[in-house]
Write an enzyme that holds these catalytic residues in place. Structure first.
Site, PDB file in Angstrom:
ATOM      1  N   GLY A   1       2.668  -4.194  16.032  1.00 28.43           N
ATOM      2  CA  GLY A   1       3.960  -4.679  16.952  1.00 28.43           C
ATOM      3  C   GLY A   1       4.372  -5.886  16.296  1.00 28.43           C
ATOM      4  O   GLY A   1       4.472  -5.640  14.769  1.00 28.43           O
ATOM      5  N   SER A   2       4.889  -6.933  16.543  1.00 30.96           N
ATOM      6  CA  SER A   2       5.478  -7.989  16.076  1.00 30.96           C
ATOM      7  C   SER A   2       4.689  -8.974  15.222  1.00 30.96           C
ATOM      8  O   SER A   2       3.332  -8.886  15.517  1.00 30.96           O
ATOM      9  CB  SER A   2       6.405  -8.638  16.818  1.00 30.96           C
ATOM     10  OG  SER A   2       5.430  -9.512  17.972  1.00 30.96           O
TER      11      SER A   2
ATOM     12  N   GLY B   1       0.664 -10.246  16.047  1.00 31.56           N
ATOM     13  CA  GLY B   1      -0.581 -10.349  15.354  1.00 31.56           C
ATOM     14  C   GLY B   1      -0.822 -11.580  14.824  1.00 31.56           C
ATOM     15  O   GLY B   1      -2.105 -11.675  14.840  1.00 31.56           O
TER      16      GLY B   1
ATOM     17  N   GLU C   1      -0.589  -3.883  12.135  1.00 28.02           N
ATOM     18  CA  GLU C   1       0.840  -3.170  11.473  1.00 28.02           C
ATOM     19  C   GLU C   1       1.872  -4.077  12.182  1.00 28.02           C
ATOM     20  O   GLU C   1       2.139  -3.556  13.241  1.00 28.02           O
ATOM     21  CB  GLU C   1       0.654  -1.552  11.651  1.00 28.02           C
ATOM     22  CG  GLU C   1      -0.352  -0.949  11.064  1.00 28.02           C
ATOM     23  CD  GLU C   1      -0.162  -0.828   9.230  1.00 28.02           C
ATOM     24  OE1 GLU C   1       0.860  -1.283   9.053  1.00 28.02           O
ATOM     25  OE2 GLU C   1      -1.014  -0.014   8.947  1.00 28.02           O
TER      26      GLU C   1
END
EC number: 1.2.1.3
Length: 509
Positions: free
Chosen positions: A240-241, A245, A262
């Site tokens: 995701g963004s 994270g 990721e």
């Protein structure tokens, strides 16, 4: 372009494709609509789970783990082999659901399913290659070695843009490593998730594997948070963004779990004076406009030498103006819709910021098909010349905007490539071997992926996928990414009949 399909046609396609994969949409119906970006109208509705359901799923997965971890790895590989066969058999159905929920054109949606088949094939081979090592011991009559063991329950949180492939990267590898998976898919693409999971459930039943190896929990942020915080989740893999994270990483670390992140990408291609401009143009246009700019590896910047920048911009602009934009399930379409109105608004805001920071929109940036589908957002990929790497260029906008920056020396180009918070993918177009090698060297690109004479997107499963800096540092898919799903043990075996101590320590008793 042909007209967009009707809402009823889309619902019929979704129902039939899901049904052939083993999902009865009536049985999963609930209060939460699933909207298709093709028309902005509902495909179906689904029932969301609760935080309590996550707790139950993790506990069930823990039970399955206790049986699965002692199953020989090649036997575990047979489950993944069967999954790959079912994915291949239902490739068209799964691709249809991806197109309907995400807006990918048919070939890209089919490519996502093929990627799932490929990772299954990779993982089957891996099931016979979970190698440890023997290490020389300083003590006579001793053997020192490393062994790898199943880790535990793996939680997967995936994003809308690859609604099934990222799950498969984690799941195929986790299963052969001995780990069950609890999956929280994007709330924008639950039908794709349910269909893929139903095929795995079928493979589990046919091979006699434990039923709790694969579970799906649908829902919003509260369900994701419950999975992040679950003490029974040994590894949390989240895509995701960068903003997400920043939250997930510390929360998993606080309970001493592992995380595999990721996150964002702000990917660039350097185009040198020796580059084949025809080749560069093709690579740039696919990487920048494919999936309507909604890949984490989408090319967002071109750093072109001053001797070729004008010619390159002319070529890319001409290609942009000719791109067929429309229904992603119609033959010939190359650019489908953005996922929702917020993505289009973010694109327009970024273009306005670029203008204010000295940029010139050379091509694209507008909206298509608004009269035919007022609730769908088909955007023209935008090409923007910038005087330098301004604030808006250094930010990731998840939309088809390509910024073009000039450079004079390769050192300057590499510095521009690296001067963003993200570090996922990068490339260089050149016919000069020395330039290519300098780009790949330790003081070259600082990204997890660095390519020569191809674009920034379209990675193969054989290599580890992931990036550095604000991209999170995680690695999934191929190479030795499997080690994230296992725990390492160092073993010392004494067969000498004596008890010599390491480092010459003496302890007479």
């Amino acid at each position: 372009m042909t007209s967009l399909p009707t809402a009823e046609e889309l619902r019929t396609l979704a129902r039939e494709a899901a049904g052939r994969c083993g999902v009865d949409l009536d049985a999963v119906a609930g209060d939460h609509p699933v909207t298709s970006p093709l028309t902005g109208t509902p495909l179906a509705s689904v029932r969301w789970d609760t935080a309590g359901d996550v707790e139950t799923a993790v506990a069930r997965a823990g039970e399955a783990f206790r049986a699965w971890r002692t199953t020989p790895a090649p036997v575990r590989g047979q489950l993944v082999r069967r999954l790959g066969e079912l994915l291949r058999e239902h490739k068209a159905d799964l691709a249809t659901l991806v197109s309907l929920e995400v807006g990918k054109i048919t070939s890209e949606a089919a490519g996502e399913v093929q990627e799932m088949v490929d990772i299954c094939e990779f993982a089957v081979g891996l099931s016979r290659q979970l190698y440890g090592r023997t290490i020389s011991s300083e003590r006579p009559g001793h053997r020192l070695m490393e062994t790898w063991h199943p880790l535990g329950v793996v939680g997967v949180i995936s994003a809308f843009n690859f609604p099934m492939a990222v799950w498969s990267w984690n799941t195929a590898v986790a299963l052969v490593c001995g780990d069950p998976v609890v999956w929280k898919p994007s709330e924008l693409a639950p039908l794709s998730a349910l269909a893929a999971a139903a095929l795995l459930d079928r493979a589990i039943a046919e091979t006699g594997a434990p039923a709790g190896l694969s579970q799906v929990v649908l829902g919003g942020a509260d369900v994701g948070e419950a999975l992040v915080d679950a003490p029974g989740v040994a590894l949390l893999s989240a895509t995701g963004s960068t903003r997400m994270g920043r939250v997930v990483g510390p929360r998993v670390a606080d309970r001493f779990g592992r995380s595999l992140l990721e996150l964002g990408g702000n990917n660039a291609a350097i185009v040198t004076p020796s580059a084949d401009l025809d080749l560069a143009t093709r690579g740039i246009v696919f990487s920048a406009a494919g999936t309507a700019g909604q890949r984490c590896t989408t090319m967002r910047r071109v750093i072109a030498h001053v001797d070729v920048v004008d010619a390159l911009v002319e070529r890319v602009a001409a290609a942009y103006r000719a791109l067929p934009i429309g229904s992603p399930i119609a033959p010939g379409t190359l650019v489908g819709p953005l996922v929702h109105d917020a993505a289009f608004k973010a694109m327009q805001d970024a273009l306005e910021a670029a203008r204010q920071q000295g940029g010139e929109v050379v091509a694209g940036g507008g909206r298509r098909l608004a009269d035919e589908a007022p609730d769908a957002y088909y955007a023209e990929p935008a090409l923007v010349r910038m005087p330098g790497q301004t604030d808006v260029v250094r930010q990731e906008t998840f939309a088809p905007i390509l910024y073009v920056l000039p450079y004079r020396t390769l050192e300057e180009a590499v510095a521009l490539n690296n001067d963003v918070p993200q570090g996922l993918s990068s490339s260089i177009f050149t016919s000069d071997q020395a330039e290519a090698e300098r780009f790949l060297a330790a003081d070259g690109s600082d990204c997890g992926i660095a390519n020569v004479n191809i674009g920034t997107s379209g990675a193969e499963i054989g290599g580890a996928f992931g990036g550095e800096k604000h991209t999170g540092g995680g690695r999934e898919s191929g190479s030795d990414a499997w080690k994230a799903y296992m725990r390492r043990a160092t073993n010392t075996i004494n067969y000498s009949g004596e008890l010599p101590l390491a480092q010459g320590v003496e302890f007479p008793i």
